[in-house]
Design a protein around this motif. Structure first.
Motif, mmCIF file in Angstrom:
data_model
loop_
_atom_site.group_PDB
_atom_site.id
_atom_site.type_symbol
_atom_site.label_atom_id
_atom_site.label_comp_id
_atom_site.label_asym_id
_atom_site.label_seq_id
_atom_site.Cartn_x
_atom_site.Cartn_y
_atom_site.Cartn_z
ATOM 1 N N GLY A 1 0.621 -1.354 -0.139
ATOM 2 C CA GLY A 1 0.051 -0.240 0.010
ATOM 3 C C GLY A 1 0.740 1.269 -0.014
ATOM 4 N N SER A 2 2.149 1.233 0.033
ATOM 5 C CA SER A 2 3.146 2.421 0.037
ATOM 6 C C SER A 2 3.098 3.051 -1.368
ATOM 7 C CB SER A 2 4.423 1.925 0.632
ATOM 8 O OG SER A 2 4.838 0.971 -0.442
ATOM 9 N N PHE A 3 2.691 2.324 -2.337
ATOM 10 C CA PHE A 3 2.678 3.032 -3.697
ATOM 11 C C PHE A 3 1.299 2.671 -4.328
ATOM 12 C CE2 PHE A 3 3.564 3.476 -8.144
ATOM 13 C CZ PHE A 3 4.304 4.461 -8.390
ATOM 14 N N PRO A 4 0.561 3.769 -5.136
ATOM 15 C CA PRO A 4 -0.585 3.621 -5.594
ATOM 16 C C PRO A 4 -0.986 2.344 -6.674
ATOM 17 C CG PRO A 4 0.289 5.482 -6.314
ATOM 18 C CD PRO A 4 1.245 5.025 -5.206
ATOM 19 N N ILE A 5 -1.749 1.363 -6.459
ATOM 20 C CA ILE A 5 -1.877 0.470 -7.473
ATOM 21 C C ILE A 5 -3.473 -0.105 -7.575
ATOM 22 C CG2 ILE A 5 -1.523 -2.358 -7.822
ATOM 23 C CD1 ILE A 5 1.251 -1.970 -6.202
ATOM 24 N N THR A 6 -3.929 -0.007 -8.625
ATOM 25 C CA THR A 6 -5.324 -0.158 -8.833
ATOM 26 C C THR A 6 -5.578 -1.881 -8.917
ATOM 27 O OG1 THR A 6 -5.829 1.966 -10.137
ATOM 28 C CG2 THR A 6 -6.971 0.243 -10.323
#
Length: 428
Positions: A318-323
């Motif tokens: 969750g530290s980097f935006p991922i859809t």
């Protein structure tokens, strides 16, 4: 002629034609051939013209060309592939240390490098960029000899201008707020110094200079204490190539097209106190201003930049935006609004072993690029420009588990793209 026959014939020809074995040179890297046919005719410092030979590279191997210098010389080294070949060159000194390398600076897929070398024996290793069979012409000569490539000729022209720097005054910014004081120095061929004196490690804010490559193809900086740093050269209209060497000519790194057409070198291991040289070449317009910046190396920022360029898979914490697109069951289509060349990341789940087909399609304009990674960050697939157009497609055999898809656009237009996924299962 079969490939096996060609390989055997080539090996026999090399054994008969090679008058010297490279295990005696360049740290014992393997068999090589004198660029001039024999050692006496391969002295580039004394030759009246360039020397060249045909390189045949098969099975991921390298072709090694040997040459010598009886006196110091500025040497141009080039390789031009035949057909669709994309050669890469690496230059080694007599001990086997890499002192230079290049891919594509000769123009197109050709390679070219310009090095000021001391007397000794040197090796040029030519390899294929994508490990496919390669036939290439390798040429070694001095700057006054005829160039093999357009980029090689431009390198010599730029080198001829590096000795004319005589200005000893302090300059001001041509681009307001971007240039610190610079002075000339005797180091690095009379290059202009970045900063007004030795850098003591205070690079958090960065130090920048802006000038055209035609006017200033070389810069220098001095460190008073060890420092891990980043060097960037920015202006895509110039398409700059960035090279870092020591004042003694030792080679550290070279980069082209790190961020779009801009270049960047990250020295993650601290450089020791001393003077260093920053060389610039323009693959496009050398008359536009290029900003060179020295800054402290930031590992977190460097890692995030890799995620944003789609080169390394980000963590799933969750530290980097991922859809999250959920489980790929049959066929899905997602509309993706791109923001510049920043990668958009998607997480998918695969429930069964099968074939996964992923497409990046431009809705109206754009140039999509796709990468597929598994859940531990291994790259499973990559594609740019599938078929006859600019759209991308990856077809990969996948097993049950989590996968990450990076969708990028390299058109510079921030277009609307469509991400299409289809899953196929083996026939029963």
């Amino acid at each position: 002629m079969t490939l096996r026959t060609l390989i055997c014939t080539t090996a026999m020809a090399g054994a008969l034609a090679s008058p010297a074995a490279a295990q005696d040179y360049c740290g014992g890297i393997g068999n090589g051939q004198w660029i001039g046919g024999n050692e006496a005719n391969s002295d580039i410092a004394a030759s009246d013209s360039f020397r060249e030979q045909l390189a045949l590279v098969l099975l991921g191997n390298a072709h090694t060309s040997l040459f010598t210098l009886s006196s110091p010389a500025e040497v141009r080294l080039e390789a031009a592939g035949r057909g669709s070949g994309d050669p890469v060159i690496e230059i080694l000194d007599g001990s086997g240390a890499v002192i230079g390398s290049d891919d594509d600076s000769g123009g197109g897929t050709s390679s070219a490098a310009l090095l000021a070398l001391q007397p000794g024996t040197y090796c040029v290793q030519t390899t294929s960029w994508d490990n496919s069979p390669l036939t290439a012409t390798v040429r070694v000569g001095r700057t006054e000899h005829e160039a093999l490539t357009e980029g090689g000729a431009a390198l010599a022209a730029g080198s001829a201008g590096t000795a004319t720097t005589t200005d000893t005054t302090t300059d001001t910014a041509s681009d307001a707020g971007t240039m610190d004081a610079v002075t000339d120095t005797e180091a690095c061929g009379g290059a202009r110094m970045i900063g007004s004196g030795p850098i003591d490690g205070s690079l958090d804010a960065g130090i920048s200079v802006t000038e055209t490559i035609n006017a200033t193809p070389n810069w220098a900086f001095e460190l008073s204490q060890p420092a891990a740093l980043s060097i960037t050269a920015e202006n895509e209209a110039a398409d700059p190539v960035l090279t870092l060497t020591g004042a003694d000519g030792s080679f550290y790194a070279e980069n082209d097209d790190y961020d779009g057409l801009n270049s960047r070198i990250d020295m993650t291991t601290p450089l020791q106190p001393g003077t260093y040289c920053v060389g610039l070449r323009a693959l496009s317009d050398g008359g536009v201003p290029v900003t060179v910046t020295l800054s402290a190396f930031d590992p977190e920022a460097a890692t995030r930049a890799l995620y944003e360029r789609g080169e390394v898979a980000p963590p799933l914490d969750g530290s980097f935006p991922i859809t999250d697109l959920g489980t790929v069951s049959a066929r899905s289509v997602s509309q993706v609004q791109m923001q510049g060349d920043t990668a958009q990341w998607f997480r998918i789940e695969v429930a069964e072993t099968g074939l996964l087909l992923i497409e990046g399609i431009a809705a109206s304009s754009g140039d999509p690029v796709l990468r597929l990674f598994d859940d531990v960050g291994r790259e499973v697939g990559y594609n740019d420009d599938y078929g006859q157009g600019l759209d991308s497609q990856i077809a990969a055999r996948v097993f049950p588990g989590t996968y990450l898809v990076a969708l990028m656009d390299i058109s510079g237009q921030s277009p609307l793209l469509r991400l299409v996924m289809e899953r196929y299962v083996p026939a029963q």
